[in-house]
Design an enzyme around this catalytic site. Sequence first.
Site, PDB file in Angstrom:
ATOM      1  N   THR A  53       0.818  -1.219   0.000  1.00 43.68           N
ATOM      2  CA  THR A  53       0.000   0.000   0.000  1.00 43.68           C
ATOM      3  C   THR A  53       0.847   1.263   0.000  1.00 43.68           C
ATOM      4  OG1 THR A  53      -1.788  -1.143   1.144  1.00 43.68           O
ATOM      5  CG2 THR A  53      -1.770   1.236   1.338  1.00 43.68           C
ATOM      6  N   SER A  77       1.663  -7.666  -0.964  1.00 46.59           N
ATOM      7  CA  SER A  77       2.540  -8.509  -0.140  1.00 46.59           C
ATOM      8  C   SER A  77       2.102  -9.969  -0.071  1.00 46.59           C
ATOM      9  CB  SER A  77       2.699  -7.928   1.260  1.00 46.59           C
ATOM     10  OG  SER A  77       1.523  -8.050   2.007  1.00 46.59           O
ATOM     11  N   THR A 118       1.594  -4.597   4.227  1.00 46.93           N
ATOM     12  CA  THR A 118       1.471  -4.961   5.645  1.00 46.93           C
ATOM     13  C   THR A 118       0.822  -6.324   5.858  1.00 46.93           C
ATOM     14  OG1 THR A 118      -0.655  -3.839   5.792  1.00 46.93           O
ATOM     15  CG2 THR A 118       1.304  -2.545   6.357  1.00 46.93           C
TER      16      THR A 118
HETATM   17  N1  ASP Z   1      -2.794  -5.369   0.657  1.00 47.90           N
HETATM   18  C1  ASP Z   1      -1.644  -4.601   0.938  1.00 47.90           C
HETATM   19  C2  ASP Z   1      -0.410  -5.463   0.858  1.00 47.90           C
HETATM   20  O1  ASP Z   1      -0.156  -6.217   1.775  1.00 47.90           O
HETATM   21  C3  ASP Z   1      -1.792  -4.060   2.262  1.00 47.90           C
HETATM   22  C4  ASP Z   1      -0.715  -3.131   2.684  1.00 47.90           C
HETATM   23  O2  ASP Z   1       0.259  -2.922   2.021  1.00 47.90           O
HETATM   24  O3  ASP Z   1      -0.868  -2.574   3.770  1.00 47.90           O
HETATM   25  O4  ASP Z   1       0.321  -5.368  -0.088  1.00 47.90           O
END
Ligand code: ASP
Length: 339
Positions: free
Chosen positions: A19, A63, A95
Amino acid sequence: MPHSHPVLPLVAVASLGGTISMTPSDAAGGVVPTLDATQLARSVPGLSDVATIRTASLRQLPSASLGYDDLMAALAWAEQQIEEGASGVVLTQGTDTLEETAFLLDLFWKSPAPLVITGAMRAPQAAGADGPANLLAAVRTACHPDSTGRGVLVVMNDTAHYARWVSKSDALAVQAFASLDGGAAARLVEGRPTFFHARPVRAQSLPRPVRDWPKVALVSAVLGDDGELAEMAVRGGYEAVVIAAQGAGHVSFGFAQRIGELTSQVPVVIASRAAAGSTASQTYGYVGAEIDLARRGAHLAGWLSGLKSRLLVSALLATGTAPAELGDALANWSKLTRQ
Ligand code: ASP
């Protein structure tokens, strides 16, 4: 008289996606990873006053789609940066899998220099985007002398967490990470990481994998469950099974019997599916409780979550631990928690 500029520490920052790097895409109907590490670093006010930043863009992935090879490549890159004189390294990523990637990298990270991972809960164009503040806090942590010797740290929302304890505890809130058992490592106060405790005793870092990463299943024990899914995993070629068991390491009568049959074929590890707390070892005596499961040949994960147990088992097998030695290796590892 010429002004003398302080020599700033060198911090290497690499982006993996997530994100923090996402911008809106009309085609996709939502945000997708697009920004690279240089663009992320440029968006942080005051970053160049804190450290000299060297950037690299290693991946642009959500991720959930990061894999072992991506992480081993990031590890090699991070080690190289330290060899070339960086005081610390920061990785930015999504995350969603951060608690897993941080733990996996921590198993292999041998340098006393900090390896810090950060991300964002709000994308860059959102009101109150947290990426720039998180990256600034991560860089400040990565070049602070108090951060050395602590392994991989996760820095989010002005809080540093040990890879060992951190979990994603909220799917959408800015305060998305918690260290429910061990407690946070540090809070950033006026830009300085303030650590709460002395440096932890760390396990010896693992050598590089000597074989392909094994398939290790993580199966939740749920109401009315007789463990069929765990058995199907073994039949399907999984080399080990981690059970996210009920409470302090408990499963149903039927599941317990299946575990007894499976332990003669593959290592079976019992973790707790609860958000916090350890497995017990000598409290409950009924069929399917921890004493019974240990007697049937299962290993108890202690404080490690199912997610982290699965990664530890995978990494131990990948780096050459024989399945029969896995129990001792896990027990040695979990002893560190009690020091
Ligand atoms: N869906 C995103 C990911 O894990 C969430 C984030 O980056 O916070 O790539």
